[in-house]
Design a protein around this motif. Sequence first.
Motif, PDB file in Angstrom:
ATOM      1  N   CYS A   1      16.445  39.645  47.671  1.00  0.00           N
ATOM      2  CA  CYS A   1      15.498  39.153  46.931  1.00  0.00           C
ATOM      3  C   CYS A   1      14.192  40.001  46.964  1.00  0.00           C
ATOM      4  CB  CYS A   1      15.056  37.659  47.244  1.00  0.00           C
ATOM      5  SG  CYS A   1      14.868  37.471  48.875  1.00  0.00           S
ATOM      6  N   GLY A   2      13.304  40.097  46.119  1.00  0.00           N
ATOM      7  CA  GLY A   2      12.341  40.631  46.091  1.00  0.00           C
ATOM      8  C   GLY A   2      11.115  40.047  45.346  1.00  0.00           C
ATOM      9  N   TYR A   3       9.947  40.436  45.194  1.00  0.00           N
ATOM     10  CA  TYR A   3       8.774  39.930  44.669  1.00  0.00           C
ATOM     11  C   TYR A   3       7.962  40.726  43.749  1.00  0.00           C
ATOM     12  CZ  TYR A   3       4.276  37.466  43.669  1.00  0.00           C
ATOM     13  OH  TYR A   3       3.105  36.935  43.009  1.00  0.00           O
ATOM     14  N   ILE A   4       7.746  40.448  42.402  1.00  0.00           N
ATOM     15  CA  ILE A   4       7.042  41.407  41.671  1.00  0.00           C
ATOM     16  C   ILE A   4       6.299  40.405  40.526  1.00  0.00           C
ATOM     17  CG2 ILE A   4       9.251  41.876  40.414  1.00  0.00           C
ATOM     18  CD1 ILE A   4       8.080  44.601  39.549  1.00  0.00           C
ATOM     19  N   ASP A   5       5.034  40.830  40.464  1.00  0.00           N
ATOM     20  CA  ASP A   5       4.294  40.245  39.534  1.00  0.00           C
ATOM     21  C   ASP A   5       4.522  38.511  39.444  1.00  0.00           C
ATOM     22  OD1 ASP A   5       3.559  42.630  39.495  1.00  0.00           O
ATOM     23  OD2 ASP A   5       3.808  43.078  37.211  1.00  0.00           O
ATOM     24  N   GLY A   6       4.681  37.931  40.404  1.00  0.00           N
ATOM     25  CA  GLY A   6       4.778  36.561  40.367  1.00  0.00           C
ATOM     26  C   GLY A   6       6.267  36.065  39.952  1.00  0.00           C
ATOM     27  N   TYR A   7       6.867  36.972  39.986  1.00  0.00           N
ATOM     28  CA  TYR A   7       8.436  36.675  39.876  1.00  0.00           C
ATOM     29  C   TYR A   7       9.312  36.890  41.035  1.00  0.00           C
ATOM     30  CZ  TYR A   7       7.885  37.033  34.664  1.00  0.00           C
ATOM     31  OH  TYR A   7       7.558  36.841  33.344  1.00  0.00           O
ATOM     32  N   ILE A   8      10.082  35.938  41.545  1.00  0.00           N
ATOM     33  CA  ILE A   8      11.256  36.300  42.461  1.00  0.00           C
ATOM     34  C   ILE A   8      12.339  36.997  41.856  1.00  0.00           C
ATOM     35  CG2 ILE A   8      12.705  35.340  44.111  1.00  0.00           C
ATOM     36  CD1 ILE A   8      10.284  35.631  45.618  1.00  0.00           C
ATOM     37  N   VAL A   9      12.667  37.834  42.168  1.00  0.00           N
ATOM     38  CA  VAL A   9      14.020  38.628  41.585  1.00  0.00           C
ATOM     39  C   VAL A   9      15.087  38.756  42.626  1.00  0.00           C
ATOM     40  CG1 VAL A   9      12.805  39.902  39.987  1.00  0.00           C
ATOM     41  CG2 VAL A   9      13.255  40.813  42.167  1.00  0.00           C
ATOM     42  N   ALA A  10      16.278  38.405  42.238  1.00  0.00           N
ATOM     43  CA  ALA A  10      17.287  38.238  43.151  1.00  0.00           C
ATOM     44  C   ALA A  10      18.801  38.716  42.657  1.00  0.00           C
ATOM     45  CB  ALA A  10      17.539  36.748  43.813  1.00  0.00           C
ATOM     46  N   LEU A  11      19.471  39.618  43.175  1.00  0.00           N
ATOM     47  CA  LEU A  11      20.564  40.147  42.573  1.00  0.00           C
ATOM     48  C   LEU A  11      21.834  38.772  42.662  1.00  0.00           C
ATOM     49  CD1 LEU A  11      22.796  40.741  44.924  1.00  0.00           C
ATOM     50  CD2 LEU A  11      21.493  42.615  45.148  1.00  0.00           C
ATOM     51  N   GLU A  12      22.647  38.728  41.705  1.00  0.00           N
ATOM     52  CA  GLU A  12      23.810  37.751  42.089  1.00  0.00           C
ATOM     53  C   GLU A  12      25.006  38.544  42.666  1.00  0.00           C
ATOM     54  OE1 GLU A  12      24.905  36.071  38.132  1.00  0.00           O
ATOM     55  OE2 GLU A  12      26.952  36.068  38.859  1.00  0.00           O
ATOM     56  N   VAL A  13      25.385  37.798  43.666  1.00  0.00           N
ATOM     57  CA  VAL A  13      26.525  38.696  44.409  1.00  0.00           C
ATOM     58  C   VAL A  13      27.604  38.561  43.670  1.00  0.00           C
ATOM     59  CG1 VAL A  13      27.991  38.054  46.373  1.00  0.00           C
ATOM     60  CG2 VAL A  13      25.503  37.502  46.556  1.00  0.00           C
ATOM     61  N   GLY A  14      28.268  39.940  43.835  1.00  0.00           N
ATOM     62  CA  GLY A  14      29.350  40.165  43.205  1.00  0.00           C
ATOM     63  C   GLY A  14      29.219  40.324  41.656  1.00  0.00           C
ATOM     64  N   SER A  15      28.073  40.823  41.251  1.00  0.00           N
ATOM     65  CA  SER A  15      27.960  41.076  39.781  1.00  0.00           C
ATOM     66  C   SER A  15      27.241  42.104  39.372  1.00  0.00           C
ATOM     67  CB  SER A  15      27.703  39.802  39.236  1.00  0.00           C
ATOM     68  OG  SER A  15      26.152  39.530  38.848  1.00  0.00           O
ATOM     69  N   GLY A  16      27.021  42.285  38.330  1.00  0.00           N
ATOM     70  CA  GLY A  16      25.950  43.440  37.727  1.00  0.00           C
ATOM     71  C   GLY A  16      24.726  42.748  37.181  1.00  0.00           C
ATOM     72  N   ARG A  17      24.466  41.628  37.554  1.00  0.00           N
ATOM     73  CA  ARG A  17      23.482  40.725  37.147  1.00  0.00           C
ATOM     74  C   ARG A  17      22.347  40.520  37.993  1.00  0.00           C
ATOM     75  NH1 ARG A  17      27.957  38.555  34.859  1.00  0.00           N
ATOM     76  NH2 ARG A  17      28.003  36.925  36.604  1.00  0.00           N
ATOM     77  N   PHE A  18      21.116  40.755  37.862  1.00  0.00           N
ATOM     78  CA  PHE A  18      20.024  40.035  38.524  1.00  0.00           C
ATOM     79  C   PHE A  18      19.101  39.039  37.869  1.00  0.00           C
ATOM     80  CE2 PHE A  18      16.034  41.957  36.962  1.00  0.00           C
ATOM     81  CZ  PHE A  18      16.606  43.031  35.987  1.00  0.00           C
ATOM     82  N   TRP A  19      18.825  38.048  38.571  1.00  0.00           N
ATOM     83  CA  TRP A  19      17.993  36.819  37.950  1.00  0.00           C
ATOM     84  C   TRP A  19      16.617  36.844  38.467  1.00  0.00           C
ATOM     85  CZ3 TRP A  19      20.492  32.159  36.574  1.00  0.00           C
ATOM     86  CH2 TRP A  19      22.056  32.244  36.465  1.00  0.00           C
ATOM     87  N   HIS A  20      15.822  36.003  37.728  1.00  0.00           N
ATOM     88  CA  HIS A  20      14.300  36.038  38.372  1.00  0.00           C
ATOM     89  C   HIS A  20      13.720  34.530  37.891  1.00  0.00           C
ATOM     90  CE1 HIS A  20      12.830  35.697  33.850  1.00  0.00           C
ATOM     91  NE2 HIS A  20      13.712  36.728  33.800  1.00  0.00           N
ATOM     92  N   SER A  21      13.073  34.091  38.792  1.00  0.00           N
ATOM     93  CA  SER A  21      12.387  32.942  38.672  1.00  0.00           C
ATOM     94  C   SER A  21      11.364  32.857  37.487  1.00  0.00           C
ATOM     95  CB  SER A  21      11.750  32.564  39.905  1.00  0.00           C
ATOM     96  OG  SER A  21      10.501  33.309  40.187  1.00  0.00           O
ATOM     97  N   ASP A  22      10.817  31.702  37.156  1.00  0.00           N
ATOM     98  CA  ASP A  22       9.957  31.793  36.161  1.00  0.00           C
ATOM     99  C   ASP A  22       8.596  32.372  36.825  1.00  0.00           C
ATOM    100  OD1 ASP A  22      11.288  30.442  34.517  1.00  0.00           O
ATOM    101  OD2 ASP A  22      10.285  28.704  34.574  1.00  0.00           O
ATOM    102  N   ALA A  23       7.575  32.811  36.095  1.00  0.00           N
ATOM    103  CA  ALA A  23       6.486  33.568  36.625  1.00  0.00           C
ATOM    104  C   ALA A  23       5.558  32.582  37.332  1.00  0.00           C
ATOM    105  CB  ALA A  23       5.591  34.227  35.445  1.00  0.00           C
ATOM    106  N   GLY A  24       5.360  32.888  38.746  1.00  0.00           N
ATOM    107  CA  GLY A  24       4.351  32.220  39.474  1.00  0.00           C
ATOM    108  C   GLY A  24       5.232  31.033  39.953  1.00  0.00           C
ATOM    109  N   LEU A  25       6.072  30.734  39.642  1.00  0.00           N
ATOM    110  CA  LEU A  25       6.999  29.364  40.013  1.00  0.00           C
ATOM    111  C   LEU A  25       8.372  29.740  40.589  1.00  0.00           C
ATOM    112  CD1 LEU A  25       6.345  27.231  36.703  1.00  0.00           C
ATOM    113  CD2 LEU A  25       5.351  27.125  38.875  1.00  0.00           C
ATOM    114  N   ALA A  26       8.092  30.372  41.796  1.00  0.00           N
ATOM    115  CA  ALA A  26       9.376  30.721  42.805  1.00  0.00           C
ATOM    116  C   ALA A  26      10.426  29.856  42.784  1.00  0.00           C
ATOM    117  CB  ALA A  26       8.931  31.141  44.066  1.00  0.00           C
TER     118      ALA A  26
END
Lengths: 525, 364
Positions: free
Chosen positions: B140-165
């Motif tokens: 997981c990582g944090y960028i500009d108010g978003y938490i981003v996280a990769l999805e295990v076993g896929s080519g996708r990454f997800w993000h939270s709502d801005a400022g709402l982890a």
Amino acid sequence: MSVVGKISYGRLNTLNFPIGQVVLIGVDGQHYGAQNTDVGLTGWPWRVGWVEGNGGAPSIILNISNTDWRNSLAGLAMGLSGTFTPHTVIPAPGTPYFYITGTKAGAGEFVGVLYKINSPVSVTVVGGFAFGIGTGSQHPHRCNSANVIDGKLYAFLESGFGNPSFTLETWLYELPLDETTTVDLTPFAIYEHGWRLSEHGSHSHYSWHSTNSFNGAAGHSHFAIIPDGDLIGIVRYVAEPEGAGIFYLTVDFAAALPGDGSPRTIDEADIQDISADFGFPFADAGLNFAGAPAPDYTNDYTPSVAILGDGRIEFLFTRGFTDTNHMVRIRRFLWDEGVVTFAGETTFTHNADAFYAQPRLVQSWREGDEIVVGLMDLFRVIFGSVTIPVAEPPTVVYPDIDTTEEDTVDELPAADALIVVQRWLLRTGHIREWGEITVDDLRVTIKRGVGDTEAEPQLWVRANRDNRSWTKWARKGLGKKGDRTMTLTFGGFGTARDWQFEFATTDDCEIHLRKADIMRTQLGH
Amino acid sequence: MARGWTKIPLDTKLTNNTDETSIGVGLAELENGFVTEQGTHSRFPRLTLFTRLHDAGRVYLHDWRGDLVAATSNGRFYRLARDGTVHDRTKVVVQGGRRVVFAKTEDEIVMAAGAQMVRYSGERTELLDESGTAPNSTHCGYIDGYIVALEVGSGRFWHSDAGLARVWNTLSLFAANGSPDNITGLIVTPYRELILAGPKSTEQFERLSGGTLPFFRRWSIGEGLYHPHMMTFANNGVYLINHLREFVRFAGQQSQSVGDEMGKVIEKIDNWNDAWMGGFPDNPLHICGQKFLVLQFPHATNRYDTKGVTLLFDYRQQRFSRLFGWHDGLGVPDRYPVWSHWTIWGRHFFGGEGVVYEAVAPSG
């Protein structure tokens, strides 16, 4: 040692397949299985197989007929009369022993013959038991789980009780597991050796629903029997379409017998749902693996339990897949003082030939750092193993995090117990550009005075000449505190064309090595 | 016969890309030490006990609001004061069994270890997203108010709502599909670049300040990530072990091998389980005036036939050395007994097994 092989039973009677823990370790250290087979097709109600025999001759090392069993029972001379019918094979996992139990039509006794596997060519009858039932009749039908605790065999049997009509019940039996014959034919003696699981409503996965587990598929009735201090702990994993959970109960050996002919019971008050202790949505334990889900919830995953020897209990969930029926995926949980780590997923691929159909049942158990997995189709059990990392055992008991507001630091062990020895070592390459030389002296310029006022760390130097062998270490002190002389001399190292030098210290001190020189005498080129 | 003092060449590089008998001018071994810019040798600071935790799991370190924090492979989470006082702050265990990756937001520190992500905001740990929408993630990582996280076993990454982890929507996901491989590593660099690496390729995403999508792919290069935690950011570039088992550094789309002296060693690693490069994601080890990256292959067989290969890479001088512990029973070097490192308060801490060590550099 990896366990790889298969036992070809002919055709299995799956109703009598114990869940999860079935491996037998012979006196010779080999792996065996004892199974109830389809007598109509195999000609034998019970067969003992040898895993390392790998499906060929002599994979089946013993066939036992009803007559064989009756003769063995008679040979035990337990004072019985009448004709008994064998019903159930109960393996004692991890030991060379298994029982075949039976009853007599009408009323009377619950009996068992204890077999011991010595080797592929030797299975002997070594003991047995006969317990009085009291009233009615018992119809043992299927062994649901079995484990050995403190030298005794504990087994769940799903039984019919009563005569002529009977009810279906699940019983936990404590059976002797020594090479003697135990006879207690007093009425209700069976209550001394067993507990009845009471029924609490149909179709509730929170209950011990004996009839449901009796009629349902194997996947609904996973019991695991484990030691829990002075008690016996029982874990039941329920995986029904409407929900799943893991339940725990304890059986108190000290519970008084009622004395009125009614059995000791394990009822709802003894049961707790411990799914939450795992910090993981346990309903997903068998379902969230990568891969295609199975079409139903019956036989696709099976938990087994291993005691790791340090107080922790390991749950392994194995699951076969309909899409890739040569694979099993394993999830592992450790339960320790109510805290569990979810320890990853391992994929196991067996190396035997194809199944006749998708695996009907997966069983697994731990052997050292390996998980041994057996997959059963209609005819065989195919075995393989996969090594998983073994987590280090915890050395500290966790505080109760729900009640401890401020946790305290554990008492630190002695500082010297945690010193990490870190040898500093420097080794040159093979220096050849000097030609043939004699090293008359070796001089090291290094920061000294790095010891304290009492101890003096040491610098070690040695040489490898012409790659023959290393000289002995030459040692010089790096100086006590206050010593400022920066040069150390180590003397000569002989003659060679190819030189390699090594400098080292294991002492706890600074090292600042500025340079090293040799006094060389040129002998040739 | 000529006679005189001759210098032994000690200021050369450690060179392990050939058989030792073929090494002429390089060093054949350098354990627990390093070569300074003066060509002199110093010992790498020794590990001293900082504190013990309440369980014996492998320790992964980070910092939060002025304190050192530690998550262990047993799932426990601790907050550690400067004096070594340990506060167990576990309620929900950090799940997944993998290496714990941290990301800090304004309000919390988020942890990913392969299963549901867990947060800590000062009380006790809890699930980041109790609705279960957020993916099971290893990074997981944090960028500009978003938490981003990769999805295990896929080519996708997800993000939270801005400022709402803690708010995750089912449509808040992207596909890093420049190549058809899964995402296995993720870093948010100090330059607000989102680096997403897979076994075959690496893609860089950036924030898109306008429009409805928060990220866009800026570039992609063919450097795959060989092992999920073998990547870190330092020296204005990303260092990783690529799909060819080369140790490389890339900045933008320019990639360069920096590990040729150890090429054979990395190529011969026989067990990559739990391998890591520290300090993830962007905290290299600057100690004794030197600038290091730590590469550890904890289960690999080393030249002493014990487990653990640990390389210390001086990225300023482009030199390697090795770190070892000691096996008392066998009397030979053993795995360097750490699983992570972190720098806080100007001090350097290393996560052991149930233990936090401190490496104290000599004064002066």
